[in-house]
Every structure is written in C-alpha cells, then in structure tokens.
Design an enzyme around this catalytic site. Structure first.
Site, PDB file in Angstrom:
ATOM      1  N   HIS A   1      79.119  52.630  91.085  1.00 28.98           N
ATOM      2  CA  HIS A   1      78.472  52.958  90.012  1.00 28.98           C
ATOM      3  C   HIS A   1      76.984  53.089  90.342  1.00 28.98           C
ATOM      4  O   HIS A   1      76.376  54.228  90.266  1.00 28.98           O
ATOM      5  CB  HIS A   1      78.476  52.220  88.775  1.00 28.98           C
ATOM      6  CG  HIS A   1      79.719  52.591  87.825  1.00 28.98           C
ATOM      7  ND1 HIS A   1      80.801  52.091  88.182  1.00 28.98           N
ATOM      8  CD2 HIS A   1      79.802  53.181  86.645  1.00 28.98           C
ATOM      9  CE1 HIS A   1      81.734  52.732  87.419  1.00 28.98           C
ATOM     10  NE2 HIS A   1      81.053  53.081  86.361  1.00 28.98           N
TER      11      HIS A   1
ATOM     12  N   LYS B   1      87.836  45.817  80.573  1.00 29.31           N
ATOM     13  CA  LYS B   1      87.869  44.854  79.533  1.00 29.31           C
ATOM     14  C   LYS B   1      86.700  44.596  78.794  1.00 29.31           C
ATOM     15  O   LYS B   1      85.473  44.660  79.556  1.00 29.31           O
ATOM     16  CB  LYS B   1      88.647  43.780  80.119  1.00 29.31           C
ATOM     17  CG  LYS B   1      87.981  42.908  81.038  1.00 29.31           C
ATOM     18  CD  LYS B   1      88.627  41.635  81.492  1.00 29.31           C
ATOM     19  CE  LYS B   1      87.677  40.949  82.525  1.00 29.31           C
ATOM     20  NZ  LYS B   1      88.357  39.748  83.118  1.00 29.31           N
TER      21      LYS B   1
END
Length: 173
Positions: free
Chosen positions: A36, A101
């Site tokens: 990222h 998650k």
C-alpha cells in the site's frame, strides 16, 4: 448467500448490505501495508499503478508459499486497520472493495460511504480453508516484498461477510 463477480460495478455494490453473506468470484489483488505504501508513492509521483484499480477488490493477505500440487499456501486475512492511512486515497481512485479482518477507522468508514465502496470480512484463522477458493495466482508487482508482493488471485466462491456497506451500515456498530 449472494454470489458476485469481479470487477465490482456500482450496481453490484449497491445490492450488498452489512451482514450479507457473499461468495466472491473473479480476480482480486493482494496488498498489505508495505505494498500500500508503494502504491501511494506511485500515485504521488504520478506514475502508473501495476493494475487498473477501478472496480477492483484488494485482499489484505500475505499468503504462504504453496505446498506441492497447490497454487497457494495458507491465505488468511490480515488486520485491515493497518491499511487505513492509505485506503481513502485508493477509494477516491476507484477501488470498490476490500477484504480483511477487523474494524476500520471512522475516516475509512466515511470514505466507503462517500465513494460507494464495500468492506468484506474473511474468516481469520482459516487461511488454509480459504486457500481452497483461490484457483490461480500471478505475482504482478513488488516481488522484493516476498509474500507481501502484489498478486492477482482468481477466486471461486470465496466466502466473505459484508462488514461495511455503501450506505454507512457497519456490523461492528
């Protein structure tokens, strides 16, 4: 149980609601925090991304090497909040979904609603089971990151739950 195909369209996203059980089919891309960071650096340097982000889903996973005869090893989700600092920018450029998650920040929740995107939960601790729903793997960028490189995965009936929908609903709230 709803079945969806990638890439995501606005029409698909608008049919999904927090709490829905979904089976994802089609291509998704993997990226964790190091990847990222590099994606954001490419954007800031006005360089092309290694894949067309428009309508795509990013799965927050760093899979283990594949055992003999398999395309991938264990492929369970990582904690999504580690990507929160990068997510609003990627959503603004057309990213439509994320699989991970855990909870997301208020900034990400607002960006999901603003850009009409979706956040899915995959079952943590079930990486070996989830890997059975990945039928093809191709590394496409940042190979020096090893398991955290960006990979293109082909999913078949990959089970997820809608955690945050484009209407601002959040199963954690």
């Amino acid at each position: 149980m709803k079945k969806i195909d990638t890439p995501l369209t606005q029409e698909i996203v608008e049919t999904l609601h927090a709490g829905d059980l979904v089976l994802v089919n089609g291509y998704v891309y993997t990226a964790r925090d190091a990847a990222h960071k590099r994606l954001v650096e490419l954007i800031k340097d006005d360089l092309p991304l290694p894949f067309d982000i428009n309508g795509q889903i990013i799965y927050y996973v760093g899979p283990t090497p594949p055992p003999p005869g398999k395309v991938i090893g264990s492929a369970g989700p990582t904690t999504s909040s580690r990507m929160d600092g990068y997510t609003p920018l990627l959503l603004s450029l057309g990213l439509k979904g994320m699989i991970g998650k855990g909870q997301r920040s208020e900034e990400v929740r607002n960006a999901i609603k603003k850009y009409k995107a979706i956040y899915f939960l995959a079952t943590g601790g079930a990486g070996a089971l989830l890997s059975h729903h990945i039928v093809l793997v191709e590394e496409i960028a940042f190979s020096d990151l090893g398991p955290e490189s960006i990979k293109k995965l082909l999913l078949k009936d990959f089970p997820v739950v809608v955690a945050m929908d484009c209407y601002g609903k959040d199963i954690f709230k």
